[in-house]
Scaffold this active site. Sequence first.
Site, PDB file in Angstrom:
ATOM      1  N   TYR A 174       0.827  -1.204   0.000  1.00  0.00           N
ATOM      2  CA  TYR A 174       0.000   0.000   0.000  1.00  0.00           C
ATOM      3  C   TYR A 174       0.867   1.263   0.000  1.00  0.00           C
ATOM      4  O   TYR A 174       0.519   2.270   0.617  1.00  0.00           O
ATOM      5  CB  TYR A 174      -0.939   0.021   1.208  1.00  0.00           C
ATOM      6  CG  TYR A 174      -1.959  -1.100   1.254  1.00  0.00           C
ATOM      7  CD1 TYR A 174      -2.169  -1.944   0.167  1.00  0.00           C
ATOM      8  CD2 TYR A 174      -2.716  -1.310   2.395  1.00  0.00           C
ATOM      9  CE1 TYR A 174      -3.100  -2.974   0.222  1.00  0.00           C
ATOM     10  CE2 TYR A 174      -3.655  -2.336   2.460  1.00  0.00           C
ATOM     11  CZ  TYR A 174      -3.835  -3.159   1.368  1.00  0.00           C
ATOM     12  OH  TYR A 174      -4.755  -4.179   1.429  1.00  0.00           O
ATOM     13  N   SER A 184      -4.609 -13.366   3.091  1.00  0.00           N
ATOM     14  CA  SER A 184      -5.565 -12.580   2.323  1.00  0.00           C
ATOM     15  C   SER A 184      -5.786 -13.355   1.037  1.00  0.00           C
ATOM     16  O   SER A 184      -4.985 -13.288   0.098  1.00  0.00           O
ATOM     17  CB  SER A 184      -5.001 -11.179   2.036  1.00  0.00           C
ATOM     18  OG  SER A 184      -5.941 -10.410   1.316  1.00  0.00           O
TER      19      SER A 184
END
Length: 254
Positions: free
Chosen positions: A64, A161
Amino acid sequence: MVPRPLGRTGLIVRPIGLGTTKLGRNADVKYPKRFTLPSKEQVCDLLETTLRLGVNLIDTAPAYGESERRLGPFVATNRDRLVVCTKCGEQYGNGRSTYNFSAPGIVVSVEESLRRLKTDHIDILLLHSNGRDVEILTQTDAHEALQRLKKSGKTRAVGISAKTQAGILEACQTLDVVMAPFSQKDPSLAGALKKAHEAGLGVLAIKGLFSGHLEARPAIEFVLRQPFIDTLILGTNDPAHLREAVSIAEGMSA
C-alpha cells in the site's frame, strides 16, 4: 459498535475496520474515481476519527505504498488501543507488484513493517496472495515462516488474504485468520468463508462496496448480516465515509 471476538485469536474487534490503501497509494488501484493522497493533517484527522468511532482494527500492507510509514506515529502513540493487521509476500514499486513467499523474504518484510509501524509486534499477519493461494500455503515455506514469527511473538495471529475457495479451505487447516473479498455483487466465497468461521478462524471481509461501486448502506448491511463475517474492512481516506459506515453498523445492532 458491539465488540466481538476474532475467531480463536483472542483479539477483540468491531464490525467495521479501516483499510488504509488510500493513505499511501493511488496508482494501479481499482477505485472508480482518481484521488490524491491525503496530507499529514488529513491522515491525523482520519485516524483520530477512527478511534473516536470505536474502530480498532487498522489494515495495511507493504504493497500500500507509504501507508505503513504514515501510520507509524499513530500506532506508536495508541498501540494498546489498536488491532494492527499487515501483510507480507507482496511489494509494490515502479508501477508493479512483486511477490516473495520465501521464509527469508517474509522475515525481512515483517522486520521492515515493524520498523515503519513503530511497534514490536503485529496483531494479525497475513500472506498477501497473488491468487495462487493453495500453492503459496503448500508449495513454499511461507507457512513455516508465519508460524516461526508467531512463536517468536512478532505476531499474535497469522493468516492469508485469499482470493479462492480452495485457498480459504486450505487456510482452515492451520491458520488463525482469513481475509477475502465478499460483497452483494460478488458473494461467491460465502460457502468457504462460512466453513472457515465454523473452523474457528477469524473472517475479515474486503471489497464489501466492490471498490466503491456499490451504494454504502445496502452493501454494508448485506456483508454485516452474514454471521460468518467478523469485520468488514472499509478502505477510505474520508472521515465522513467512515462515520457513515459505523452509523450503519450501529443501526443494525440497535
